[in-house]
Design an enzyme around this catalytic site. Structure first.
Site, PDB file in Angstrom:
ATOM      1  N   ARG A   1      13.075  38.674  69.812  1.00 11.19           N
ATOM      2  CA  ARG A   1      12.535  39.981  70.213  1.00 11.19           C
ATOM      3  C   ARG A   1      11.398  40.398  69.290  1.00 11.19           C
ATOM      4  NH1 ARG A   1      16.990  44.023  69.940  1.00 11.19           N
ATOM      5  NH2 ARG A   1      15.436  45.486  70.727  1.00 11.19           N
TER       6      ARG A   1
ATOM      7  N   HIS B   1      14.987  52.095  49.384  1.00 16.81           N
ATOM      8  CA  HIS B   1      15.286  52.606  48.040  1.00 16.81           C
ATOM      9  C   HIS B   1      15.788  54.048  48.077  1.00 16.81           C
ATOM     10  CE1 HIS B   1      14.581  52.616  43.535  1.00 16.81           C
ATOM     11  NE2 HIS B   1      15.211  51.488  43.794  1.00 16.81           N
TER      12      HIS B   1
ATOM     13  N   HIS C   1       3.403  56.879  44.013  1.00 13.07           N
ATOM     14  CA  HIS C   1       4.447  56.229  44.830  1.00 13.07           C
ATOM     15  C   HIS C   1       3.935  54.844  45.227  1.00 13.07           C
ATOM     16  CE1 HIS C   1       7.825  55.810  47.419  1.00 13.07           C
ATOM     17  NE2 HIS C   1       7.505  56.608  48.421  1.00 13.07           N
TER      18      HIS C   1
ATOM     19  N   LYS D   1      -1.499  58.434  33.596  1.00 13.03           N
ATOM     20  CA  LYS D   1      -0.255  57.729  33.938  1.00 13.03           C
ATOM     21  C   LYS D   1      -0.602  56.249  34.037  1.00 13.03           C
ATOM     22  CE  LYS D   1       2.374  61.354  34.889  1.00 13.03           C
ATOM     23  NZ  LYS D   1       3.297  61.857  33.885  1.00 13.03           N
ATOM     24  N   ILE D   2       0.220  55.416  33.417  1.00 12.64           N
ATOM     25  CA  ILE D   2      -0.030  53.969  33.470  1.00 12.64           C
ATOM     26  C   ILE D   2       0.627  53.453  34.749  1.00 12.64           C
ATOM     27  CG2 ILE D   2       0.070  51.812  32.192  1.00 12.64           C
ATOM     28  CD1 ILE D   2      -1.275  54.275  30.743  1.00 12.64           C
ATOM     29  N   MET D   3      -0.193  52.983  35.656  1.00  6.49           N
ATOM     30  CA  MET D   3       0.273  52.595  36.988  1.00  6.49           C
ATOM     31  C   MET D   3       1.239  51.405  36.927  1.00  6.49           C
ATOM     32  SD  MET D   3      -0.997  54.651  39.192  1.00  6.49           S
ATOM     33  CE  MET D   3      -0.847  56.051  38.093  1.00  6.49           C
ATOM     34  N   GLY D   4       2.340  51.520  37.685  1.00  4.80           N
ATOM     35  CA  GLY D   4       3.324  50.450  37.703  1.00  4.80           C
ATOM     36  C   GLY D   4       4.400  50.614  36.649  1.00  4.80           C
ATOM     37  N   PHE D   5       4.360  51.761  35.935  1.00  7.85           N
ATOM     38  CA  PHE D   5       5.381  51.983  34.896  1.00  7.85           C
ATOM     39  C   PHE D   5       6.113  53.297  35.145  1.00  7.85           C
ATOM     40  CE2 PHE D   5       4.685  48.628  31.823  1.00  7.85           C
ATOM     41  CZ  PHE D   5       3.424  48.169  32.160  1.00  7.85           C
TER      42      PHE D   5
ATOM     43  N   HIS E   1       9.845  55.478  36.285  1.00  8.16           N
ATOM     44  CA  HIS E   1      10.554  55.660  37.559  1.00  8.16           C
ATOM     45  C   HIS E   1      11.392  56.923  37.473  1.00  8.16           C
ATOM     46  CE1 HIS E   1      12.943  54.850  41.141  1.00  8.16           C
ATOM     47  NE2 HIS E   1      11.997  53.988  41.463  1.00  8.16           N
TER      48      HIS E   1
ATOM     49  N   ASP F   1       6.304  47.930  41.422  1.00  4.41           N
ATOM     50  CA  ASP F   1       4.875  47.799  41.749  1.00  4.41           C
ATOM     51  C   ASP F   1       4.115  46.977  40.714  1.00  4.41           C
ATOM     52  OD1 ASP F   1       5.048  51.111  43.005  1.00  4.41           O
ATOM     53  OD2 ASP F   1       4.936  49.260  44.145  1.00  4.41           O
TER      54      ASP F   1
ATOM     55  N   ARG G   1      15.330  72.493  54.765  1.00  2.00           N
ATOM     56  CA  ARG G   1      14.506  73.681  54.529  1.00  2.00           C
ATOM     57  C   ARG G   1      14.986  74.344  53.235  1.00  2.00           C
ATOM     58  NH1 ARG G   1      12.797  78.431  52.925  1.00  2.00           N
ATOM     59  NH2 ARG G   1      11.570  79.629  54.416  1.00  2.00           N
TER      60      ARG G   1
HETATM   61  C1  SDX Z   1       7.617  53.787  43.540  1.00  2.00           C
HETATM   62  O1  SDX Z   1      11.403  56.865  43.864  1.00  2.00           O
HETATM   63  C2  SDX Z   1      11.362  55.627  44.235  1.00  2.00           C
HETATM   64  O2  SDX Z   1      12.380  54.987  44.457  1.00  2.00           O
HETATM   65  C3  SDX Z   1       9.970  55.046  44.355  1.00  2.00           C
HETATM   66  C4  SDX Z   1       9.906  53.522  44.527  1.00  2.00           C
HETATM   67  C5  SDX Z   1      10.505  53.077  45.853  1.00  2.00           C
HETATM   68  O3  SDX Z   1      10.964  51.939  45.904  1.00  2.00           O
HETATM   69  O4  SDX Z   1      10.386  53.865  46.843  1.00  2.00           O
HETATM   70  O5  SDX Z   1      10.589  52.925  43.446  1.00  2.00           O
HETATM   71  C6  SDX Z   1       8.447  53.061  44.527  1.00  2.00           C
HETATM   72  O6  SDX Z   1       6.997  54.758  43.889  1.00  2.00           O
HETATM   73  C7  SDX Z   1       7.637  53.350  42.099  1.00  2.00           C
HETATM   74  C8  SDX Z   1       6.766  54.284  41.200  1.00  2.00           C
HETATM   75  C9  SDX Z   1       5.292  53.896  41.380  1.00  2.00           C
HETATM   76  N1  SDX Z   1       4.441  54.865  40.628  1.00  2.00           N
HETATM   77  C10 SDX Z   1       3.806  54.523  39.501  1.00  2.00           C
HETATM   78  O7  SDX Z   1       3.941  53.445  38.941  1.00  2.00           O
HETATM   79  C11 SDX Z   1       2.874  55.603  38.953  1.00  2.00           C
HETATM   80  C12 SDX Z   1       3.086  55.773  37.435  1.00  2.00           C
HETATM   81  N2  SDX Z   1       4.419  56.339  37.224  1.00  2.00           N
HETATM   82  C13 SDX Z   1       4.543  57.738  36.886  1.00  2.00           C
HETATM   83  O8  SDX Z   1       3.644  58.559  37.588  1.00  2.00           O
HETATM   84  C14 SDX Z   1       6.005  58.211  36.881  1.00  2.00           C
HETATM   85  O9  SDX Z   1       6.704  57.330  36.117  1.00  2.00           O
HETATM   86  C15 SDX Z   1       6.724  58.405  38.194  1.00  2.00           C
HETATM   87  C16 SDX Z   1       5.948  59.240  39.147  1.00  2.00           C
HETATM   88  C17 SDX Z   1       7.076  57.105  38.796  1.00  2.00           C
HETATM   89  C18 SDX Z   1       8.052  59.114  37.868  1.00  2.00           C
HETATM   90  O10 SDX Z   1       7.706  60.296  37.297  1.00  2.00           O
HETATM   91  P1  SDX Z   1       8.767  61.447  36.915  1.00  2.00           P
HETATM   92  O11 SDX Z   1      10.152  61.017  37.156  1.00  2.00           O
HETATM   93  O12 SDX Z   1       8.293  62.697  37.579  1.00  2.00           O
HETATM   94  O13 SDX Z   1       8.626  61.511  35.373  1.00  2.00           O
HETATM   95  P2  SDX Z   1       7.479  62.291  34.603  1.00  2.00           P
HETATM   96  O14 SDX Z   1       6.141  62.034  35.254  1.00  2.00           O
HETATM   97  O15 SDX Z   1       7.908  63.711  34.442  1.00  2.00           O
HETATM   98  O16 SDX Z   1       7.469  61.526  33.202  1.00  2.00           O
HETATM   99  C19 SDX Z   1       8.474  61.792  32.240  1.00  2.00           C
HETATM  100  C20 SDX Z   1       7.778  61.544  30.919  1.00  2.00           C
HETATM  101  C21 SDX Z   1       6.464  62.298  30.804  1.00  2.00           C
HETATM  102  O17 SDX Z   1       6.213  62.436  29.422  1.00  2.00           O
HETATM  103  P3  SDX Z   1       6.028  63.930  28.823  1.00  2.00           P
HETATM  104  O18 SDX Z   1       4.863  64.526  29.607  1.00  2.00           O
HETATM  105  O19 SDX Z   1       7.363  64.639  29.139  1.00  2.00           O
HETATM  106  O20 SDX Z   1       5.768  63.711  27.369  1.00  2.00           O
HETATM  107  O21 SDX Z   1       7.409  60.152  30.826  1.00  2.00           O
HETATM  108  C22 SDX Z   1       5.974  60.040  30.851  1.00  2.00           C
HETATM  109  C23 SDX Z   1       5.429  61.361  31.335  1.00  2.00           C
HETATM  110  O22 SDX Z   1       4.146  61.603  30.788  1.00  2.00           O
HETATM  111  N3  SDX Z   1       5.652  59.013  31.828  1.00  2.00           N
HETATM  112  C24 SDX Z   1       4.537  58.283  31.811  1.00  2.00           C
HETATM  113  C25 SDX Z   1       4.652  57.408  32.885  1.00  2.00           C
HETATM  114  N4  SDX Z   1       5.806  57.628  33.528  1.00  2.00           N
HETATM  115  C26 SDX Z   1       6.414  58.620  32.873  1.00  2.00           C
HETATM  116  N5  SDX Z   1       3.477  58.312  30.976  1.00  2.00           N
HETATM  117  C27 SDX Z   1       2.504  57.419  31.253  1.00  2.00           C
HETATM  118  N6  SDX Z   1       2.531  56.541  32.273  1.00  2.00           N
HETATM  119  C28 SDX Z   1       3.594  56.503  33.102  1.00  2.00           C
HETATM  120  N7  SDX Z   1       3.621  55.641  34.097  1.00  2.00           N
END
Ligand code: SDX
Length: 377
Positions: free
Chosen positions: A71, A188, A223, A256-260, A262, A316, A360
């Protein structure tokens, strides 16, 4: 006295509903789809079997798998209207916008159902699973000035995608790495794009509207868009010896460091080891020095982020470089995430409808107090 309810920004830590589809076990850093550990599924099962598992609650038996595959293969071709309209989008149109538009067109073309019941939604979900790769492959070729390669119903899901992108199917080991990424990306729990799909579904809107909204949510670099951003970041740094210096600058600029990082996993994403292993296999097969340089940089940066911020990679991070080494263009990375996550999204859409409650939440008001409208002078 009105007590101000506790506000949970980003709904962090809020349990919004129950689900039977998957669970992210923070304590043991693991993830199971309908109870099966995702690493075991990725190691031994095809993406089609995992799609069946997410939708139907269990792995298909051989007869069910044969029927599922037949299918899916029959549904891969696009309608002429959709193909023509997509081909007329500007070439600068981001592939995620092309994908969002394609799903809207599928919805526009789909005859109005009198009942949007589970059976109808299952059929739409399978059609989307089958057609999205055809859209993604055609768009990558269009951006390269090449005409589309039609789907080949003699090939499996993953092989067919490579065939439509490149006109050839790579070595089985490369296809296996791709298939592993699809299984790891599939589902996820209540991530932002899945929850978006549930919000739209909770109003009893249609599946295409919910998926279109989810694609919009996944596009963001916080994301799904992160896997493309990882590749741009690696290319921006270039020399592995510059990783530390680049990182210091980025962190100083509060980037934000991309790929780091969660929202749920605090000590590393459970899916990363398996995707990193697949990436390592791709690197060991590569013959050009660029792959080795990128892999060295990828590892240096991972160590530097862990040392400086104590933050671990998410899926990622290895997936982005793996897709680059498979030959995909960077803007194709997040569309590949959509090709996989369509299974999780549509499983959650069906589950939301099965025991629906309109989503809501409330807001705590911080605007101006009530005041009279000034009379018109
Ligand atoms: C996916 O949710 C899911 O399940 C998503 C996913 C899925 O399968 O669907 O797993 C897929 O989206 C993975 C995530 C991909 N995104 C990135 O790689 C973008 C970079 N990551 C960050 O933006 C962050 O880690 C998030 C958005 C993923 C999570 O953010 P939170 O939970 O809102 O945490 P936060 O941003 O409040 O960070 C907490 C602390 C902060 O420090 P302080 O400001 O309190 O001193 O950790 C730091 C942040 O600055 N921090 C980072 C960081 N992630 C967290 N600092 C630098 N680089 C980062 N990536």
């Amino acid at each position: 006295t009105t007590t101000v309810p506790e506000i949970r920004r980003g709904l962090a830590g809020v349990v919004a509903d129950t689900t039977e589809i998957s669970t992210v076990i923070r304590e043991t850093n693991s993830l199971t789809y309908r109870g099966y550990p995702v690493q075991d599924l990725a190691a031994s099962r095809s993406f089609e079997e995992v799609a069946h598992l997410l939708w139907h609650g269990d792995l298909p038996d051989p007869a069910q798998l044969r029927e599922f595959r037949a299918r899916e293969r029959a549904l891969r071709p696009l309608g002429r209207t959709t193909s023509e309209l997509l081909a007329r989008l500007p070439e600068t149109c981001h592939p995620m916008d092309v994908l969002r538009t394609a799903v809207s067109l599928f919805g526009a073309e789909d005859p109005i159902e009198d009942d949007d019941g589970t059976a109808a939604n299952r059929a739409k979900s399978l059609a989307l699973l089958a057609k999205l790769p055809t859209v993604v492959a055609a768009d990558q070729r269009r951006r390269r000035g090449l005409s589309p390669i039609p789907p080949d119903s003699d090939l499996g899901y993953a092989e067919n995608f490579f065939q439509m992108c490149f006109g050839a199917v790579p070595e089985p080991e490369v296809v296996r790495c791709f298939e592993i990424s699809l299984v790891l990306y599939a589902e996820h729990s209540f991530n932002a794009s899945t929850f978006t799909a549930r919000v739209v579904t909770s109003t009893l809107s249609d599946l295409y509207s919910a998926v279109t909204a989810a694609i919009g949510a996944l596009k963001g670099p916080l994301h799904g868009g992160a896997n493309e951003a990882v590749m741009h970041m690696l290319e921006e740094i270039g020399d592995p010896a510059r990783a530390g210096e680049w990182l210091d600058g980025a962190l100083a600029a509060k980037r934000k460091i991309m790929g780091f990082g969660h929202r749920v996993y605090r000590h590393g994403d459970s899916r990363v080891p398996m995707m990193q292993d697949a990436l390592d296999r791709l690197v060991s097969r590569a013959t050009d020095s660029e792959a080795t340089r990128l892999a060295t940089l990828h590892e240096s940066l991972r160590r530097a982020v862990l040392t400086r911020k104590g933050i671990h990679p998410n899926l990622d991070y290895p997936a982005g470089l793996a897709y680059h080494l498979m030959g995909f263009d960077t803007p194709t990375f997040t569309p590949i995430f959509v090709m996989s996550r369509i299974t999780g999204w549509t499983a959650h859409i069906t589950e939301q409808l099965a025991h629906n409650a309109l989503i809501r939440p409330l807001a705590s008001y911080t605007g101006p107090g009530q005041r009279p409208v000034p009379t018109v002078p």
